[in-house]
Design an enzyme around this catalytic site. Sequence first.
Site, PDB file in Angstrom:
ATOM      1  N   ARG A 192      -4.601 -10.247   4.055  1.00 48.62           N
ATOM      2  CA  ARG A 192      -4.546 -10.689   1.823  1.00 48.62           C
ATOM      3  C   ARG A 192      -2.885  -9.970   1.668  1.00 48.62           C
ATOM      4  NH1 ARG A 192      -6.700  -7.338  -2.176  1.00 48.62           N
ATOM      5  NH2 ARG A 192      -7.511  -8.408  -4.164  1.00 48.62           N
ATOM      6  N   LYS A 245       0.689  -0.909   0.062  1.00 44.97           N
ATOM      7  CA  LYS A 245       0.119   0.292   0.311  1.00 44.97           C
ATOM      8  C   LYS A 245       0.598   1.234  -0.287  1.00 44.97           C
ATOM      9  CE  LYS A 245      -4.241  -1.349   0.435  1.00 44.97           C
ATOM     10  NZ  LYS A 245      -5.059  -1.630   1.009  1.00 44.97           N
TER      11      LYS A 245
END
Length: 272
Positions: free
Chosen positions: A251, A216
């Site tokens: 995830r 991210k």
Amino acid sequence: MFNRNATPQIMGILNVTPDSFSDGGRYSTLDAALRQVKTMLEEGVDIIDVGGESTRPGSNPVSADEQINRVVPIIKAIHTDFPDLLISIDTTLSSVADAALQAGARIINDVTAGLGDAKMLPLVASCGMPIILMHMQGTPKTMQDNPQYQDAVTDIKRVLQQRIDAALNAGIQPGNIAIDPGIGFGKRTRDNIDLLAHLDQFVDMGYAVLLGTSRKRFMGSICHVSEPEELVTATAVTTALGVIAGVNMFRVHDVKANRQAADVAWAIKQAQ
């Protein structure tokens, strides 16, 4: 379905999209997707999360028909070649979820927590399958346009509790519900850090928790790197911290590094 106290599970990301932020276009063919699944299995994956629509910041929605055309053949092929492997469908649309379940998927991963399609929660209840309810402020198209919270942890817990209540009222069993604070989905860097510092508060809500930090952008701003592929180590750090906090699903794009991080952290947590 979800076991909060089990060994941490690694959910491998399989985006069959042309425009995902990190791996768009890499696995859109059947052969490439199956090769990636085989690699992830060798690296210790527990669940494969198949998505036919990018939810990166600024992305546009994809029609149900297009998502079905992208994901169903690949889910069928994975289920045929690896029948014991758990497959998750990453979608906000009930028709896509239904088609994916018929093809062999066994988990629904909905980044809108059922808000994107009024038929989603009733579908999940009727089929008895588990669902992951994620928090997102806004939509992928607009979510990073100046998101605001009074207190990120408190605000997001409140919304997730509302979505849990909606799922329960729809008839979904408590054991079939997991929650995801939605790192990077309508959050500033300081919000993401605050959420990671207080993951235990989400665990204490009494449901399985999924953490999705993989590659991210907010970690890139901390580490001063711009390429998502350079954030494997940073992601693994958050996985280890998540295990210690009680999170039990992760995830990720990079299975091997995160499998190792989760296993070592789990061993330490058990010793505690």
